[in-house]
Write a protein that holds these residues in place. Structure first.
Motif, PDB file in Angstrom:
ATOM      1  N   ASP A  68       0.702  -1.154   0.127  1.00  0.00           N
ATOM      2  CA  ASP A  68       0.107   0.165   0.067  1.00  0.00           C
ATOM      3  C   ASP A  68       0.736   1.197   0.058  1.00  0.00           C
ATOM      4  O   ASP A  68       0.537   2.369  -0.486  1.00  0.00           O
ATOM      5  N   ALA A  69       1.822   1.106   0.710  1.00  0.00           N
ATOM      6  CA  ALA A  69       2.866   2.415   0.892  1.00  0.00           C
ATOM      7  C   ALA A  69       3.653   2.567  -0.397  1.00  0.00           C
ATOM      8  O   ALA A  69       3.799   3.696  -1.014  1.00  0.00           O
ATOM      9  N   GLU A  70       3.889   1.538  -1.233  1.00  0.00           N
ATOM     10  CA  GLU A  70       4.545   1.562  -2.606  1.00  0.00           C
ATOM     11  C   GLU A  70       3.652   2.132  -3.507  1.00  0.00           C
ATOM     12  O   GLU A  70       4.029   2.895  -4.477  1.00  0.00           O
ATOM     13  N   ARG A  71       2.267   1.807  -3.393  1.00  0.00           N
ATOM     14  CA  ARG A  71       1.294   2.320  -4.425  1.00  0.00           C
ATOM     15  C   ARG A  71       1.324   3.854  -4.377  1.00  0.00           C
ATOM     16  O   ARG A  71       1.242   4.640  -5.306  1.00  0.00           O
ATOM     17  N   THR A  72       1.072   4.504  -2.896  1.00  0.00           N
ATOM     18  CA  THR A  72       1.053   5.694  -2.864  1.00  0.00           C
ATOM     19  C   THR A  72       2.409   6.582  -3.372  1.00  0.00           C
ATOM     20  O   THR A  72       2.393   7.529  -3.842  1.00  0.00           O
ATOM     21  N   TRP A  73       3.476   5.688  -2.823  1.00  0.00           N
ATOM     22  CA  TRP A  73       4.693   6.463  -3.244  1.00  0.00           C
ATOM     23  C   TRP A  73       4.874   6.629  -4.696  1.00  0.00           C
ATOM     24  O   TRP A  73       5.402   7.448  -5.444  1.00  0.00           O
ATOM     25  N   ARG A  74       4.492   5.588  -5.551  1.00  0.00           N
ATOM     26  CA  ARG A  74       4.269   5.527  -6.970  1.00  0.00           C
ATOM     27  C   ARG A  74       3.805   6.859  -7.636  1.00  0.00           C
ATOM     28  O   ARG A  74       3.975   7.355  -8.383  1.00  0.00           O
ATOM     29  N   THR A  75       2.481   6.928  -6.946  1.00  0.00           N
ATOM     30  CA  THR A  75       1.677   8.161  -7.394  1.00  0.00           C
ATOM     31  C   THR A  75       2.330   9.334  -7.081  1.00  0.00           C
ATOM     32  O   THR A  75       2.288  10.244  -8.020  1.00  0.00           O
ATOM     33  N   LEU A  76       2.897   9.469  -6.009  1.00  0.00           N
ATOM     34  CA  LEU A  76       3.374  10.882  -5.702  1.00  0.00           C
ATOM     35  C   LEU A  76       4.557  11.022  -6.596  1.00  0.00           C
ATOM     36  O   LEU A  76       4.942  12.149  -6.735  1.00  0.00           O
ATOM     37  N   SER A  77       5.352  10.117  -6.802  1.00  0.00           N
ATOM     38  CA  SER A  77       6.695  10.467  -7.516  1.00  0.00           C
ATOM     39  C   SER A  77       6.437  10.480  -9.038  1.00  0.00           C
ATOM     40  O   SER A  77       6.900  11.333  -9.404  1.00  0.00           O
ATOM     41  N   GLU A  78       5.278   9.956  -9.548  1.00  0.00           N
ATOM     42  CA  GLU A  78       4.867  10.421 -10.857  1.00  0.00           C
ATOM     43  C   GLU A  78       4.317  11.550 -10.996  1.00  0.00           C
ATOM     44  O   GLU A  78       4.497  12.455 -11.787  1.00  0.00           O
ATOM     45  N   ASP A  79       3.559  12.189 -10.109  1.00  0.00           N
ATOM     46  CA  ASP A  79       2.849  13.342  -9.949  1.00  0.00           C
ATOM     47  C   ASP A  79       4.147  14.481  -9.806  1.00  0.00           C
ATOM     48  O   ASP A  79       3.517  15.552 -10.573  1.00  0.00           O
ATOM     49  N   HIS A  80       5.078  14.209  -9.188  1.00  0.00           N
ATOM     50  CA  HIS A  80       6.300  15.108  -9.428  1.00  0.00           C
ATOM     51  C   HIS A  80       7.187  14.868 -10.060  1.00  0.00           C
ATOM     52  O   HIS A  80       8.461  15.440 -10.169  1.00  0.00           O
ATOM     53  N   ARG A  81       7.255  14.063 -11.113  1.00  0.00           N
ATOM     54  CA  ARG A  81       8.162  13.605 -12.115  1.00  0.00           C
ATOM     55  C   ARG A  81       9.204  14.849 -12.609  1.00  0.00           C
ATOM     56  O   ARG A  81      10.253  14.787 -12.684  1.00  0.00           O
ATOM     57  N   PRO A  82       8.321  15.806 -13.277  1.00  0.00           N
ATOM     58  CA  PRO A  82       9.090  17.068 -14.062  1.00  0.00           C
ATOM     59  C   PRO A  82       9.746  17.891 -12.731  1.00  0.00           C
ATOM     60  O   PRO A  82      10.624  18.843 -13.348  1.00  0.00           O
ATOM     61  N   GLN A  83       9.888  17.861 -11.571  1.00  0.00           N
ATOM     62  CA  GLN A  83      10.395  18.290 -10.712  1.00  0.00           C
ATOM     63  C   GLN A  83      11.521  17.683 -10.063  1.00  0.00           C
ATOM     64  O   GLN A  83      11.585  16.745  -9.304  1.00  0.00           O
ATOM     65  N   ALA A  84      12.635  17.892 -10.575  1.00  0.00           N
ATOM     66  CA  ALA A  84      13.814  17.116 -10.318  1.00  0.00           C
ATOM     67  C   ALA A  84      14.354  16.889  -8.641  1.00  0.00           C
ATOM     68  O   ALA A  84      15.058  16.173  -8.423  1.00  0.00           O
TER      69      ALA A  84
END
Length: 68
Positions: free
Chosen positions: A37-53
């Protein structure tokens, strides 16, 4: 029985070295009862902020606690 909880933590860092967070950008999401469940949220947050290095998130695990 021992049970661990998981948290997704991170935010925007002052540089790509990811050593110091920009004040006010800190995010803590959780707790999650499973790493999946934590990985699912981590993946979503990471993808949402992907353009921000300088934005990074990671999964933190609490030490196991004994529950009855």
């Amino acid at each position: 029985m021992q049970k661990s909880r998981f948290w997704v933590v991170g935010g925007e860092y002052t540089s790509c070295d990811c050593e110091q967070l920009v004040q006010g950008t800190e995010r803590v999401v959780g707790p999650f009862d499973s790493r999946t469940d934590a990985e699912r949220t981590w993946r979503t947050l990471s993808e949402d902020h992907r353009p921000q290095a300088q934005v990074r998130f990671t999964i933190a695990q609490e030490p196991p606690a004994v529950t009855a």
